[in-house]
Scaffold this active site. Structure first.
Site, PDB file in Angstrom:
ATOM      1  N   SER A 141       0.846  -1.193   0.000  1.00  0.00           N
ATOM      2  CA  SER A 141       0.000   0.000   0.000  1.00  0.00           C
ATOM      3  C   SER A 141       0.878   1.238   0.000  1.00  0.00           C
ATOM      4  O   SER A 141       1.965   1.242   0.584  1.00  0.00           O
ATOM      5  CB  SER A 141      -0.899   0.025   1.236  1.00  0.00           C
ATOM      6  N   TYR A 155      -2.148  -0.114  10.204  1.00  0.00           N
ATOM      7  CA  TYR A 155      -2.180  -0.595   8.818  1.00  0.00           C
ATOM      8  C   TYR A 155      -0.855  -0.301   8.118  1.00  0.00           C
ATOM      9  O   TYR A 155      -0.298  -1.161   7.428  1.00  0.00           O
ATOM     10  CB  TYR A 155      -3.331   0.075   8.075  1.00  0.00           C
TER      11      TYR A 155
END
Length: 246
Positions: A141, A155
Site C-alpha cells: 500500500s 495498517y
C-alpha cells in the site's frame, strides 16, 4: 498476449477490487487461476465465470487469511487442481484504522495475521512447489511509505513489514530462480475506497496526477512481474501510485 500460457496462479482475496482485476488480467495473459475469498462467494463465482469465458480454468476457494492453515490449504489445493503453481499473488488484506488509543489487541492481531503472517505462510507453502521461473508478488500500500492521515499507524506498519519480507524472500529464493516483489498501489477506485467517496478529492490531491487508479492499472504491473519480462526484477518495491510518494 499469452505471456503466461501454461502457468497457474493463486490470487488471495481475488473476489473483488484489485484482487479480482489481477486474477482477470493473469487469465487474459494465459494463466489458470485459483482465487481465495473470505465472505464474497457470489462475487468469487462471477470472477471464476469471467475467467472461464477467457478459456482458462478457474476455481474459487473460501479461506480466511487470518488462519495460516487455510492459506496453506489453498496453495495445496491449487497444486492438486492444476498440477503445479507458478505465481502467487498475496493480495488479501484488512484495513483496520483508528486512533492509537482505540486499537485493541483484536485489531492488532487480525491486522498482523492477515497482512503479514498470511503472505509469509502462503509464500512458504508456494515455494515448496515452485521451480525456475516462479513468481511471488505481494500487494502492499502507498501508506506503507507515506501515512498522510492520523489513524493509519497499524495498517501502515503491517504494509511496511511486507517490504522487509519481500527483500528477505527475494534473497533466499533467488538462487532457485524464483522472484519476489512488492507492488504498492496508490489510491485505487474500489468498493472500499471509491473514487467518488467523501474524502476522494483530498486523497487524489496527494497524487502527482490528481486522480485515482483503476484496479486494472495495478493488475498490469502485477502481470508484468509475473511474466518472463519481469525475470530480472526481484526484491523490489514498485509504486503504482500516480506519484503519491514522489
Amino acid at each position: 498476449m499469452n505471456r503466461l500460457e501454461g502457468n497457474v496462479a493463486l490470487v488471495t482475496g481475488g473476489s473483488r477490487g484489485i484482487g479480482a482485476a489481477v486474477a482477470l488480467r493473469l487469465a487474459e495473459e494465459g494463466a489458470d487461476i485459483l482465487l481465495t475469498y473470505e465472505n464474497s462467494a457470489e462475487r468469487a463465482t462471477r470472477v471464476v465465470e469471467q475467467i472461464e469465458a477467457e478459456g482458462r480454468r478457474a476455481l474459487a476457494v473460501q479461506a480466511d487469511s487470518a488462519t495460516p492453515e487455510a492459506v496453506t490449504a489453498a496453495v495445496d489445493e491449487a497444486v492438486a487442481m492444476f498440477g503445479r503453481l507458478d505465481i502467487l499473488v498475496n493480495n488479501a488484506g484488512v484495513f483496520l484504522v483508528g486512533p492509537l488509543e482505540d486499537l485493541g489487541s483484536a485489531e492488532i492481531d487480525r491486522t498482523l495475521a492477515v497482512n503479514v503472517r498470511a503472505p509469509f505462510a502462503a509464500s512458504q507453502a508456494a515455494a515448496r512447489h515452485m521451480g525456475q521461473g516462479g513468481r511471488i508478488i505481494n500487494i502492499g500500500s502507498n501508506v506503507g511509505e507515506r501515512a498522510v492521515f492520523p489513524g493509519l499507524a497499524l495498517y501502515s506498519m503491517s504494509k511496511t513489514a511486507m517490504a522487509g519480507m519481500t527483500r528477505g524472500l527475494a534473497r533466499e529464493l533467488g538462487p532457485r530462480g524464483i522472484t519476489v516483489n512488492l507492488v504498492h498501489p496508490g489510491p485505487t477506485d474500489t468498493e472500499t475506497n471509491p473514487a467518488d467517496g467523501p474524502n476522494s478529492e483530498v486523497i487524489a490531491g496527494f497524487t502527482a496526477v490528481g486522480r485515482y487508479a483503476e484496479a486494472a492499472e495495478i493488475a498490469g504491473t502485477v502481470a508484468h512481474l509475473a511474466s518472463a519480462d519481469g525475470a530480472y526484477i526481484t526484491g523490489a518495491s514498485i509504486h503504482v501510485d500516480g506519484g503519491f510518494t514522489a
